[in-house]
Design a protein around this motif. Sequence first.
Motif, PDB file in Angstrom:
ATOM      1  N   GLU A 110      -7.270   4.905  -9.898  1.00 13.11           N
ATOM      2  CA  GLU A 110      -6.668   3.777  -9.187  1.00 13.11           C
ATOM      3  C   GLU A 110      -5.956   4.283  -7.935  1.00 13.11           C
ATOM      4  OE1 GLU A 110      -4.395   0.184 -11.024  1.00 13.11           O
ATOM      5  OE2 GLU A 110      -2.904   1.723 -10.517  1.00 13.11           O
ATOM      6  N   PHE A 111      -6.280   3.690  -6.807  1.00 16.95           N
ATOM      7  CA  PHE A 111      -5.667   4.031  -5.527  1.00 16.95           C
ATOM      8  C   PHE A 111      -4.864   2.819  -5.072  1.00 16.95           C
ATOM      9  CE2 PHE A 111      -9.654   6.250  -5.990  1.00 16.95           C
ATOM     10  CZ  PHE A 111      -9.305   7.557  -5.716  1.00 16.95           C
ATOM     11  N   SER A 112      -3.623   3.046  -4.671  1.00 15.87           N
ATOM     12  CA  SER A 112      -2.757   1.944  -4.247  1.00 15.87           C
ATOM     13  C   SER A 112      -2.044   2.269  -2.941  1.00 15.87           C
ATOM     14  CB  SER A 112      -1.725   1.644  -5.337  1.00 15.87           C
ATOM     15  OG  SER A 112      -2.348   1.316  -6.543  1.00 15.87           O
ATOM     16  N   PRO A 113      -2.786   2.426  -1.848  1.00 18.38           N
ATOM     17  CA  PRO A 113      -2.107   2.693  -0.583  1.00 18.38           C
ATOM     18  C   PRO A 113      -1.410   1.439  -0.053  1.00 18.38           C
ATOM     19  CG  PRO A 113      -4.430   2.427  -0.206  1.00 18.38           C
ATOM     20  CD  PRO A 113      -4.229   2.387  -1.695  1.00 18.38           C
ATOM     21  N   LYS A 114      -0.318   1.652   0.664  1.00 20.46           N
ATOM     22  CA  LYS A 114       0.378   0.526   1.279  1.00 20.46           C
ATOM     23  C   LYS A 114       1.218   1.025   2.447  1.00 20.46           C
ATOM     24  CE  LYS A 114       4.280   0.831  -1.871  1.00 20.46           C
ATOM     25  NZ  LYS A 114       5.062   0.172  -2.887  1.00 20.46           N
ATOM     26  N   SER A 115       1.532   0.110   3.315  1.00 16.25           N
ATOM     27  CA  SER A 115       2.439   0.381   4.419  1.00 16.25           C
ATOM     28  C   SER A 115       3.283  -0.865   4.604  1.00 16.25           C
ATOM     29  CB  SER A 115       1.673   0.706   5.700  1.00 16.25           C
ATOM     30  OG  SER A 115       2.585   0.961   6.754  1.00 16.25           O
ATOM     31  N   ILE A 116       4.541  -0.785   4.216  1.00 18.63           N
ATOM     32  CA  ILE A 116       5.453  -1.931   4.242  1.00 18.63           C
ATOM     33  C   ILE A 116       6.681  -1.575   5.072  1.00 18.63           C
ATOM     34  CG2 ILE A 116       6.939  -3.409   2.820  1.00 18.63           C
ATOM     35  CD1 ILE A 116       4.025  -3.987   2.336  1.00 18.63           C
ATOM     36  N   LYS A 117       7.081  -2.483   5.943  1.00 24.12           N
ATOM     37  CA  LYS A 117       8.305  -2.332   6.725  1.00 24.12           C
ATOM     38  C   LYS A 117       9.236  -3.471   6.360  1.00 24.12           C
ATOM     39  CE  LYS A 117       5.958  -0.217  10.615  1.00 24.12           C
ATOM     40  NZ  LYS A 117       5.448  -0.391  11.963  1.00 24.12           N
ATOM     41  N   ILE A 118      10.489  -3.130   6.085  1.00 24.80           N
ATOM     42  CA  ILE A 118      11.499  -4.133   5.778  1.00 24.80           C
ATOM     43  C   ILE A 118      12.565  -4.054   6.865  1.00 24.80           C
ATOM     44  CG2 ILE A 118      13.206  -4.957   4.116  1.00 24.80           C
ATOM     45  CD1 ILE A 118      11.496  -3.518   1.942  1.00 24.80           C
ATOM     46  N   LYS A 136      12.984  -9.335   6.605  1.00 26.70           N
ATOM     47  CA  LYS A 136      11.580  -9.672   6.825  1.00 26.70           C
ATOM     48  C   LYS A 136      10.754  -8.464   6.405  1.00 26.70           C
ATOM     49  CE  LYS A 136       8.243 -10.893  10.400  1.00 26.70           C
ATOM     50  NZ  LYS A 136       8.044 -11.124  11.838  1.00 26.70           N
ATOM     51  N   GLU A 137       9.767  -8.703   5.547  1.00 23.87           N
ATOM     52  CA  GLU A 137       8.890  -7.635   5.049  1.00 23.87           C
ATOM     53  C   GLU A 137       7.506  -7.863   5.638  1.00 23.87           C
ATOM     54  OE1 GLU A 137       7.083  -6.630   0.726  1.00 23.87           O
ATOM     55  OE2 GLU A 137       9.261  -6.704   0.822  1.00 23.87           O
ATOM     56  N   THR A 138       6.972  -6.840   6.294  1.00 26.97           N
ATOM     57  CA  THR A 138       5.640  -6.931   6.888  1.00 26.97           C
ATOM     58  C   THR A 138       4.835  -5.688   6.521  1.00 26.97           C
ATOM     59  OG1 THR A 138       6.408  -5.906   8.940  1.00 26.97           O
ATOM     60  CG2 THR A 138       6.401  -8.317   8.863  1.00 26.97           C
ATOM     61  N   GLY A 139       3.522  -5.799   6.632  1.00 25.77           N
ATOM     62  CA  GLY A 139       2.651  -4.649   6.373  1.00 25.77           C
ATOM     63  C   GLY A 139       1.419  -5.060   5.588  1.00 25.77           C
ATOM     64  N   TRP A 140       0.942  -4.137   4.736  1.00 27.49           N
ATOM     65  CA  TRP A 140      -0.249  -4.384   3.927  1.00 27.49           C
ATOM     66  C   TRP A 140      -0.198  -3.580   2.640  1.00 27.49           C
ATOM     67  CZ3 TRP A 140      -3.288  -0.093   2.919  1.00 27.49           C
ATOM     68  CH2 TRP A 140      -3.104   1.003   3.753  1.00 27.49           C
ATOM     69  N   ARG A 141      -0.940  -4.061   1.621  1.00 29.61           N
ATOM     70  CA  ARG A 141      -1.091  -3.372   0.339  1.00 29.61           C
ATOM     71  C   ARG A 141      -2.563  -3.461  -0.069  1.00 29.61           C
ATOM     72  NH1 ARG A 141       2.939  -7.147  -1.026  1.00 29.61           N
ATOM     73  NH2 ARG A 141       5.005  -6.274  -0.882  1.00 29.61           N
ATOM     74  N   PHE A 142      -3.070  -2.378  -0.632  1.00 24.27           N
ATOM     75  CA  PHE A 142      -4.455  -2.366  -1.107  1.00 24.27           C
ATOM     76  C   PHE A 142      -4.485  -1.643  -2.449  1.00 24.27           C
ATOM     77  CE2 PHE A 142      -8.792  -0.723  -1.433  1.00 24.27           C
ATOM     78  CZ  PHE A 142      -9.533  -1.838  -1.090  1.00 24.27           C
ATOM     79  N   LYS A 143      -5.305  -2.134  -3.359  1.00 23.31           N
ATOM     80  CA  LYS A 143      -5.449  -1.469  -4.655  1.00 23.31           C
ATOM     81  C   LYS A 143      -6.930  -1.440  -4.996  1.00 23.31           C
ATOM     82  CE  LYS A 143      -2.422  -2.029  -7.920  1.00 23.31           C
ATOM     83  NZ  LYS A 143      -1.621  -2.558  -9.040  1.00 23.31           N
ATOM     84  N   ALA A 144      -7.430  -0.251  -5.342  1.00 28.82           N
ATOM     85  CA  ALA A 144      -8.833  -0.104  -5.727  1.00 28.82           C
ATOM     86  C   ALA A 144      -8.902   0.656  -7.042  1.00 28.82           C
ATOM     87  CB  ALA A 144      -9.606   0.653  -4.650  1.00 28.82           C
ATOM     88  N   VAL A 157     -13.436  -2.400  -8.545  1.00 34.24           N
ATOM     89  CA  VAL A 157     -12.779  -3.679  -8.278  1.00 34.24           C
ATOM     90  C   VAL A 157     -11.606  -3.416  -7.343  1.00 34.24           C
ATOM     91  CG1 VAL A 157     -11.235  -3.583 -10.297  1.00 34.24           C
ATOM     92  CG2 VAL A 157     -11.873  -5.797  -9.333  1.00 34.24           C
ATOM     93  N   TRP A 158     -11.310  -4.385  -6.488  1.00 30.38           N
ATOM     94  CA  TRP A 158     -10.197  -4.220  -5.555  1.00 30.38           C
ATOM     95  C   TRP A 158      -9.356  -5.494  -5.504  1.00 30.38           C
ATOM     96  CZ3 TRP A 158      -9.160  -7.018  -1.075  1.00 30.38           C
ATOM     97  CH2 TRP A 158     -10.161  -7.902  -0.660  1.00 30.38           C
ATOM     98  N   SER A 159      -8.147  -5.334  -5.008  1.00 32.36           N
ATOM     99  CA  SER A 159      -7.263  -6.464  -4.729  1.00 32.36           C
ATOM    100  C   SER A 159      -6.291  -6.004  -3.645  1.00 32.36           C
ATOM    101  CB  SER A 159      -6.502  -6.899  -5.986  1.00 32.36           C
ATOM    102  OG  SER A 159      -5.638  -5.863  -6.412  1.00 32.36           O
ATOM    103  N   GLY A 160      -5.579  -6.929  -3.078  1.00 34.00           N
ATOM    104  CA  GLY A 160      -4.615  -6.514  -2.074  1.00 34.00           C
ATOM    105  C   GLY A 160      -4.093  -7.635  -1.220  1.00 34.00           C
ATOM    106  N   ASP A 161      -3.226  -7.258  -0.316  1.00 31.21           N
ATOM    107  CA  ASP A 161      -2.606  -8.159   0.643  1.00 31.21           C
ATOM    108  C   ASP A 161      -2.851  -7.592   2.031  1.00 31.21           C
ATOM    109  OD1 ASP A 161      -1.243  -9.776  -1.386  1.00 31.21           O
ATOM    110  OD2 ASP A 161       0.018  -8.020  -1.689  1.00 31.21           O
ATOM    111  N   PRO A 162      -3.809  -8.151   2.775  1.00 29.42           N
ATOM    112  CA  PRO A 162      -4.116  -7.581   4.087  1.00 29.42           C
ATOM    113  C   PRO A 162      -3.024  -7.812   5.131  1.00 29.42           C
ATOM    114  CG  PRO A 162      -5.517  -9.476   3.636  1.00 29.42           C
ATOM    115  CD  PRO A 162      -4.722  -9.217   2.404  1.00 29.42           C
ATOM    116  N   ASN A 163      -2.229  -8.850   4.945  1.00 28.94           N
ATOM    117  CA  ASN A 163      -1.214  -9.165   5.943  1.00 28.94           C
ATOM    118  C   ASN A 163       0.037  -9.695   5.256  1.00 28.94           C
ATOM    119  OD1 ASN A 163       0.034  -9.593   8.380  1.00 28.94           O
ATOM    120  ND2 ASN A 163      -1.029 -11.498   8.808  1.00 28.94           N
TER     121      ASN A 163
END
Length: 189
Positions: A110-118, A136-144, A157-163
């Motif tokens: 399982e890979f869970s890269p993300k880049s989040i700025k608060i 305010k929280e911005t960025g992206w999350r991806f899980k594969a 299978v994948w899931s995530g939040d592109p924006n």
Amino acid sequence: MPGKPLFHTLLFFTAFFFTGCSFLLPSVKETTQSPWKSFAEAKAAYDKVVPFKSTVDEFKNLGINLSSSPNVRILSHLDIAATVQPIGHENLDEGLKLCLKANDDCMAYEFSPKSIKIKRYGNFWLDFLNFQRKAKETGWRFKALFVVVDNLVVYKVWSGDPNVEEYRQTTNPLGPLQDSGGMFMKFIY
């Protein structure tokens, strides 16, 4: 007119006090180390993996080294069985069925890269004195998730939040005294 400079100084500090000074508020950047710099890069790498054709050795071409890449979660066949149990065996994908039959020869990565700025924003003094905090929280999350049997990828299978764009506001009517009740109770007991 010696009173005018004092008046202007008082006016300046009053304006400074009530304007907010939001540039003084803290910010946080939360990044999970990965070879991908964006959601699109992570999804493009995921799309290159083809079940029943791609092997674990090909992950290195995608920038993934299972032995040295940070933040890779490894799941056993028992973890996978516990996850898919509510679905029922007859409804499972063929790759997952093969994994459950393979027992110890099956692993999942399982890979869970993300880049989040608060970034906190709003009135500095209300934030500093704990009356009101806005963020305010911005960025992206991806899980594969890649399921592998004998070095061959059999399911993905994948899931995530592109924006990601989320806002939080915490209001404490008592400001700095809001949490002091708990400290007072600890002091008494």
